[in-house]
Design a protein around this motif. Sequence first.
Motif, mmCIF file in Angstrom:
data_model
loop_
_atom_site.group_PDB
_atom_site.id
_atom_site.type_symbol
_atom_site.label_atom_id
_atom_site.label_comp_id
_atom_site.label_asym_id
_atom_site.label_seq_id
_atom_site.Cartn_x
_atom_site.Cartn_y
_atom_site.Cartn_z
ATOM 1 N N LYS A 1 0.838 -1.188 0.000
ATOM 2 C CA LYS A 1 0.000 0.000 0.000
ATOM 3 C C LYS A 1 0.879 1.247 0.000
ATOM 4 C CE LYS A 1 -3.445 -2.587 2.621
ATOM 5 N NZ LYS A 1 -4.040 -2.831 3.965
ATOM 6 N N ASP A 2 0.350 2.333 -0.546
ATOM 7 C CA ASP A 2 1.111 3.576 -0.646
ATOM 8 C C ASP A 2 1.651 4.006 0.719
ATOM 9 O OD1 ASP A 2 0.573 3.650 -3.325
ATOM 10 O OD2 ASP A 2 -1.057 5.110 -3.177
ATOM 11 N N GLY A 3 2.940 4.280 0.764
ATOM 12 C CA GLY A 3 3.559 4.767 1.985
ATOM 13 C C GLY A 3 3.807 3.725 3.050
ATOM 14 N N ARG A 4 3.635 2.425 2.721
ATOM 15 C CA ARG A 4 3.774 1.382 3.742
ATOM 16 C C ARG A 4 5.025 0.523 3.549
ATOM 17 N NH1 ARG A 4 -0.915 -0.072 6.355
ATOM 18 N NH2 ARG A 4 0.540 -1.038 7.822
ATOM 19 N N GLU A 5 5.981 1.003 2.757
ATOM 20 C CA GLU A 5 7.177 0.214 2.497
ATOM 21 C C GLU A 5 7.963 -0.069 3.780
ATOM 22 O OE1 GLU A 5 6.346 2.923 0.809
ATOM 23 O OE2 GLU A 5 6.081 2.297 -1.280
ATOM 24 N N ILE A 6 8.116 0.946 4.641
ATOM 25 C CA ILE A 6 8.872 0.755 5.886
ATOM 26 C C ILE A 6 8.179 -0.265 6.777
ATOM 27 C CG2 ILE A 6 9.639 1.877 8.011
ATOM 28 C CD1 ILE A 6 10.124 4.416 6.373
ATOM 29 N N ASP A 7 6.839 -0.197 6.839
ATOM 30 C CA ASP A 7 6.080 -1.158 7.645
ATOM 31 C C ASP A 7 6.269 -2.571 7.114
ATOM 32 O OD1 ASP A 7 5.093 0.959 9.157
ATOM 33 O OD2 ASP A 7 3.314 1.195 7.920
ATOM 34 N N TYR A 8 6.220 -2.710 5.795
ATOM 35 C CA TYR A 8 6.370 -4.037 5.202
ATOM 36 C C TYR A 8 7.762 -4.603 5.486
ATOM 37 C CZ TYR A 8 6.995 -7.808 1.941
ATOM 38 O OH TYR A 8 7.285 -9.040 1.407
ATOM 39 N N GLU A 9 8.785 -3.797 5.294
ATOM 40 C CA GLU A 9 10.153 -4.277 5.518
ATOM 41 C C GLU A 9 10.391 -4.614 6.988
ATOM 42 O OE1 GLU A 9 13.221 -1.954 3.662
ATOM 43 O OE2 GLU A 9 12.068 -1.722 1.796
ATOM 44 N N ASP B 1 -5.033 -5.085 8.049
ATOM 45 C CA ASP B 1 -4.244 -3.851 7.997
ATOM 46 C C ASP B 1 -2.782 -4.117 7.655
ATOM 47 O OD1 ASP B 1 -3.551 -5.095 10.332
ATOM 48 O OD2 ASP B 1 -3.628 -3.296 11.582
ATOM 49 N N ASN B 2 -2.495 -5.321 7.160
ATOM 50 C CA ASN B 2 -1.159 -5.658 6.691
ATOM 51 C C ASN B 2 -0.750 -4.678 5.590
ATOM 52 O OD1 ASN B 2 0.809 -7.167 4.811
ATOM 53 N ND2 ASN B 2 0.748 -8.502 6.592
ATOM 54 N N PRO B 3 0.544 -4.293 5.538
ATOM 55 C CA PRO B 3 0.987 -3.353 4.496
ATOM 56 C C PRO B 3 0.825 -3.859 3.066
ATOM 57 C CG PRO B 3 2.605 -3.489 6.258
ATOM 58 C CD PRO B 3 1.607 -4.579 6.500
ATOM 59 N N ARG B 4 0.647 -5.165 2.888
ATOM 60 C CA ARG B 4 0.494 -5.684 1.525
ATOM 61 C C ARG B 4 -0.822 -5.216 0.891
ATOM 62 N NH1 ARG B 4 2.193 -12.054 1.170
ATOM 63 N NH2 ARG B 4 3.987 -12.026 2.600
ATOM 64 N N LYS B 5 -0.732 -4.831 -0.375
ATOM 65 C CA LYS B 5 -1.923 -4.508 -1.155
ATOM 66 C C LYS B 5 -2.346 -5.684 -2.014
ATOM 67 C CE LYS B 5 -1.433 -1.718 -4.701
ATOM 68 N NZ LYS B 5 -1.207 -0.475 -5.476
ATOM 69 N N ASP B 6 -1.352 -6.420 -2.516
ATOM 70 C CA ASP B 6 -1.654 -7.534 -3.414
ATOM 71 C C ASP B 6 -0.508 -8.545 -3.352
ATOM 72 O OD1 ASP B 6 -3.166 -8.895 -5.399
ATOM 73 O OD2 ASP B 6 -1.810 -8.161 -6.945
ATOM 74 N N THR B 7 -0.863 -9.813 -3.479
ATOM 75 C CA THR B 7 0.128 -10.892 -3.515
ATOM 76 C C THR B 7 -0.212 -11.819 -4.667
ATOM 77 O OG1 THR B 7 0.398 -10.829 -1.106
ATOM 78 C CG2 THR B 7 1.191 -12.796 -2.244
ATOM 79 N N ARG B 8 0.743 -12.042 -5.566
ATOM 80 C CA ARG B 8 0.576 -12.982 -6.673
ATOM 81 C C ARG B 8 1.645 -14.052 -6.549
ATOM 82 N NH1 ARG B 8 0.290 -7.936 -9.280
ATOM 83 N NH2 ARG B 8 2.332 -8.152 -10.259
ATOM 84 N N SER B 9 1.264 -15.310 -6.626
ATOM 85 C CA SER B 9 2.214 -16.393 -6.367
ATOM 86 C C SER B 9 2.458 -17.266 -7.597
ATOM 87 C CB SER B 9 1.712 -17.267 -5.220
ATOM 88 O OG SER B 9 1.652 -16.516 -4.022
ATOM 89 N N TYR B 10 3.699 -17.676 -7.754
ATOM 90 C CA TYR B 10 4.112 -18.597 -8.804
ATOM 91 C C TYR B 10 4.911 -19.728 -8.161
ATOM 92 C CZ TYR B 10 3.244 -14.556 -11.871
ATOM 93 O OH TYR B 10 2.676 -13.485 -12.507
ATOM 94 N N VAL B 11 4.743 -20.934 -8.678
ATOM 95 C CA VAL B 11 5.608 -22.046 -8.314
ATOM 96 C C VAL B 11 6.570 -22.254 -9.478
ATOM 97 C CG1 VAL B 11 5.764 -24.489 -7.699
ATOM 98 C CG2 VAL B 11 3.808 -23.119 -6.914
ATOM 99 N N MET B 12 7.867 -22.203 -9.183
ATOM 100 C CA MET B 12 8.869 -22.351 -10.223
ATOM 101 C C MET B 12 9.714 -23.593 -9.954
ATOM 102 S SD MET B 12 10.265 -18.462 -10.819
ATOM 103 C CE MET B 12 11.005 -18.352 -9.177
ATOM 104 N N GLU B 13 10.029 -24.296 -11.008
ATOM 105 C CA GLU B 13 10.978 -25.407 -10.942
ATOM 106 C C GLU B 13 12.288 -24.949 -11.566
ATOM 107 O OE1 GLU B 13 11.462 -30.050 -12.463
ATOM 108 O OE2 GLU B 13 9.791 -28.823 -13.169
ATOM 109 N N ASN B 14 13.370 -25.047 -10.812
ATOM 110 C CA ASN B 14 14.656 -24.634 -11.350
ATOM 111 C C ASN B 14 15.145 -25.632 -12.385
ATOM 112 O OD1 ASN B 14 17.987 -24.875 -10.782
ATOM 113 N ND2 ASN B 14 17.157 -22.852 -11.236
ATOM 114 N N ILE B 15 15.484 -25.135 -13.566
ATOM 115 C CA ILE B 15 16.030 -25.961 -14.636
ATOM 116 C C ILE B 15 17.554 -26.002 -14.535
ATOM 117 C CG2 ILE B 15 16.247 -26.225 -17.140
ATOM 118 C CD1 ILE B 15 13.539 -24.774 -17.388
ATOM 119 N N TYR B 16 18.159 -24.844 -14.244
ATOM 120 C CA TYR B 16 19.624 -24.788 -14.170
ATOM 121 C C TYR B 16 20.037 -23.522 -13.437
ATOM 122 C CZ TYR B 16 24.493 -25.397 -15.555
ATOM 123 O OH TYR B 16 25.848 -25.598 -15.538
#
Length: 233
Positions: free
Chosen positions: A5-13, A105-120
Amino acid sequence: IIQVKDGREIDYEAIEAYMVPIQQAAIKSGKKSGWYILKNIGGGDLSEIEDKGVVDYMILSTYKDLDQMKADTWDGYLEIAKNAYKGKMSSRKIERMMASIPADDNPRKDTRSYVMENIYYTKPNPHVVGNVYTVFPAQQLNEDYEQFEMEYYRPIWEKNILSGNHMNWEFNRIINRTENAYQNLTHIIFNRNVKGATIDFPSDFSSNQLAKVGMASRKGFDTAEMELIFKAN
């Protein structure tokens, strides 16, 4: 992929800084093998696909296999947190902190998740706080794409790593994602460059023709430059 969310970077970190010893304890207990927080310092605009907003942070949790990943749920993290902060913080404060993370009231506005398989990935490959990585999202267009990356680009990156022009290259295949994630992306490549160095690409006729054919096997999107700010491994 996190947007705050706007202005919430310090809270998130601050939340993620609190989680570092907890994630270290989770790794020690066998819940995962690594945990990294990357902060966007430039790029990553995928609005040509759909305007979901630019990534602010990326959380990377790494696992030895899918079974370990599926077993890593939020359940049990309260006890891990109490053990991690034993003698440093009261149980009541730890409970309040852990309860606040998934709250509205978590600082996150949005969360998008991916599952990745490492090839190399190239070795040695130490991940140190302060490292800057480029994150390149791609869409595979035909069945030759992975072979192109592995047989054309991989030797180039490894040669440049040996000569000191590059640090590392990590090639990952997306195998699952949440509904709110970009559905067309198929691969994500991480690179760590050497500041001021020039990558030595082959310029002979055969290599140029191979590169042209290979480039047609995928579509690349805006690269993000991201700094590693927290880690546990």
